[in-house]
Design an enzyme around this catalytic site. Structure first.
Site, mmCIF file in Angstrom:
data_model
loop_
_atom_site.group_PDB
_atom_site.id
_atom_site.type_symbol
_atom_site.label_atom_id
_atom_site.label_comp_id
_atom_site.label_asym_id
_atom_site.label_seq_id
_atom_site.Cartn_x
_atom_site.Cartn_y
_atom_site.Cartn_z
ATOM 1 C CB CYS A 185 26.653 55.465 18.634
ATOM 2 S SG CYS A 185 25.129 54.614 18.231
ATOM 3 C CG HIS A 241 24.816 51.092 14.734
ATOM 4 N ND1 HIS A 241 25.413 51.919 15.655
ATOM 5 C CD2 HIS A 241 25.029 51.664 13.524
ATOM 6 C CE1 HIS A 241 25.974 52.942 15.021
ATOM 7 N NE2 HIS A 241 25.758 52.803 13.727
ATOM 8 C CG ASP A 300 1.699 47.968 3.241
ATOM 9 O OD1 ASP A 300 0.921 47.086 3.660
ATOM 10 O OD2 ASP A 300 2.788 47.699 2.719
ATOM 11 C CG ASP A 327 7.583 52.934 4.976
ATOM 12 O OD1 ASP A 327 7.077 53.803 4.237
ATOM 13 O OD2 ASP A 327 7.883 51.794 4.573
ATOM 14 C CB CYS A 371 22.913 51.923 19.077
ATOM 15 S SG CYS A 371 24.374 50.919 18.711
ATOM 16 C CB CYS A 426 27.772 52.174 20.065
ATOM 17 S SG CYS A 426 27.946 51.983 18.262
#
Lengths: 377, 377
Positions: free
Chosen positions: B305, B337, B94, B267, B307, B310
């Site tokens: 999931c 996660h 940015d 974002d 991730c 998980c």
């Protein structure tokens, strides 16, 4: 076959340093070994995968903390501590004794056990040899420690002798309370700074024929020379076919001196705690990462280091930035580096013992390490 | 060939949602895309390896923060932001405008730029279009954002029009200050809640023929309906062959609504921040992990999931324990996660667009998500 056995591979003649293998229900691990501390079912900031990657084989869990939160029933329900925290290798749990005795005026000792107030919510709590073993049974650690009193320093002879006698009675109650075939109970040698009381402690514990023996009550404020002297007079009395564990010691100079006196196992919060305080451990001493020396230092924490941070190309300048900015990833990198450093340190000590040059290793390391630490403050 | 190009793969006729590919000097990435925020050269608590593993392709760096600490010169010296933080994929930076304008009474705006006081040490600092571009040039991000004013809400028409005119003059100064072939400058559409000012902003930016356009000044406190209305009237004016980026938006409902209005890039600190506050994002709403509902819940955060947490078998009960105990590993697991959840969410939205059933996806998701969020508070 006992759950925990020790195999001596080579003993250094000059010093008594030992290279061996510790057999546990969760694997066989080369010794001497350093065990990272996972107080609350987590080695602070580190994942089990990362611990495996850096070569950690046994971690320590704190019975006091897990007893209070989340409690042994929840961990048993979650499959035991290994499953609950997803750690496949060895776990040693302490007895909670050290922590409750550290609470000072908040605890009261009787023959039965110790009444204390929780540091979390102030609630009244009670731990005894039987309760400590019941908690450790629920946790399912491989190595269970006896519930003992770690005598403070200094302590007079009468207090120390009385405390030791009670600790020995407690050790017998612990042994009686053990129920699982897949756990081994270690006794803890106490006796303060009194050689004869230490000898009495060792004799009584050997009679119990436990699978391992710890040396407790050292590194509690006494001068290093006194610690080494007591340690040496204790370890020579311990049986050669059982592992010896020096509790709560983990600075590199103490590790090499402990190994030189025949110690096989160590634990300490030192590497993880100094990491969270922004310090990197190296072969030449500690680096205080906030120091402006590292502002423009685009080298790794240590040359030729195989840790996640160093092999990943993370520089001192970047880690310094993260530490100053309070970024969690900075303390993660330092924690991984410091834990790797100690694992590597233990591996190199073991190799030196196997190669028959441990005395050289010890002399060279202490010469370089101490002088560099002095220079870097 | 410009550094940044966009390839439209399929446009959903009913809504305007777009599946595409964003080409950058550090790789080509499927859109719509969610960019995790790495404010201070680190996505909080997460390693670059973990970001790659969870499928993040572009991250956002904050010019304001990096300008103040460690400073652009140090990062250039360290090889640029990619090398400094060891991240091989895309980076968008940015401009610093949003942060310095957020400082309120601590900053003063002139035509030249903005004088402000550092939040770190109170020192007087100055950012202008040229300085912002110089900093982003030193950082070496793939996508550079123009230095703009994010108009607060509410703001009257005169203030908004004057601010927009200045932001457009600043955008031209930014374009002129660009020097690197491997960077692309995105313009930022402003104009507050005024449709005609937004249209004026779009027209002026299109005339500059930039490689991408962001929509700024939304999600600043206005009602969601107004945000969606302004967003829709803006995106229909933007060219189809350039990527569109909605700044600072990252809750699942806003993501699906943004995509429905033709946005390609997002974002937000939301997934990492709520993780550090002990919350897990799921397809049916957020879980507050300290809640006693999860004390004995030995299931993963979300069924099926993929991730790290998980698939690694970490349970709600364990994560709840870590959060209550203040263990860093707990917020690491929640951060991994939540970031995975959003990447997966974007992948599934893209697939729905490609399969021609995005309207169904949107309807089904919003029905399930909203009701579940309501139930769980």
């Amino acid at each position: 076959m006992p759950a925990i056995t020790y195999e001596l591979i080579r003993r250094d003649e000059a010093t008594g340093a030992r290279a061996g293998v510790l057999h546990t229900p969760h694997g066989s691990f080369p010794t001497p070994i350093f065990m990272p501390v996972g107080t609350q079912a987590s080695v602070k900031a580190v994942s089990p995968d990362e611990l495996e990657d850096l070569g950690a084989n046994i971690i320590l869990g704190n019975t006091y903390h897990l007893f209070l939160r989340p409690g042994p029933d929840l961990i048993r329900e979650g499959g035991g501590l290994h499953t609950f925290m997803r750690w496949k290798r060895g776990i040693l749990t302490d007895s909670g004794g050290f922590q409750v005795f550290s609470l000072g005026p908040l605890r009261k000792i009787t023959e039965e056990g110790v009444t204390f107030r929780s540091h979390i919510d102030g609630s009244k709590q009670f731990l005894s040899p039987e309760i400590s073993i019941a908690v450790q049974t629920a946790l399912g650690s491989d190595i269970v420690m006896a519930f003992d009193e770690c005598v403070p320093y200094p302590a007079d002879r009468t207090y120390t002798a009385d405390s030791l006698a009670r600790t020995l009675r407690w050790a017998k109650r612990c042994q009686k309370a053990m129920t699982r075939e897949d756990q081994g109970l270690f006794g803890i040698v106490q006796g303060g700074m009194y050689h004869d009381l230490r000898a009495e402690s060792v004799a009584a514990l050997i009679e119990m024929d436990l699978p391992g023996y710890a040396v407790g009550g050292l590194s509690v404020g006494e001068p290093p020379e006194l610690m080494y002297e007591i340690l040496e007079s204790t370890t020579v009395l311990l049986p050669a076919d059982k592992p010896r564990y020096l509790m709560g010691v983990g600075t590199p100079d103490c590790l090499v001196e402990g190994v030189a006196r025949g110690i096989d196992m160590f634990d300490c919060v030192f590497p993880t705690r100094v990491a969270r305080n922004g310090m990197a451990m190296t072969w030449t001493g500690r680096l205080v990462m906030k120091n402006t020396d590292y502002t423009h230092d685009h080298r790794p924490l240590e040359d030729n280091c195989g840790c996640y941070a160093c092999r990943g190309g993370y520089t001192r300048a970047y880690i310094r930035h993260l530490v100053r900015a309070g970024e969690i990833f900075g303390l993660r990198l330092l924690t991984l580096h410091n834990l790797w450093f100690l694992q590597d340190f233990m591996r190199q000590m073991r190799q030196a013992i196997l190669d028959g040059n441990f005395p050289d290793f010890r002399r060279n390391f202490l010469a370089t390490y101490r002088s560099a630490s002095k220079n870097k403050g």
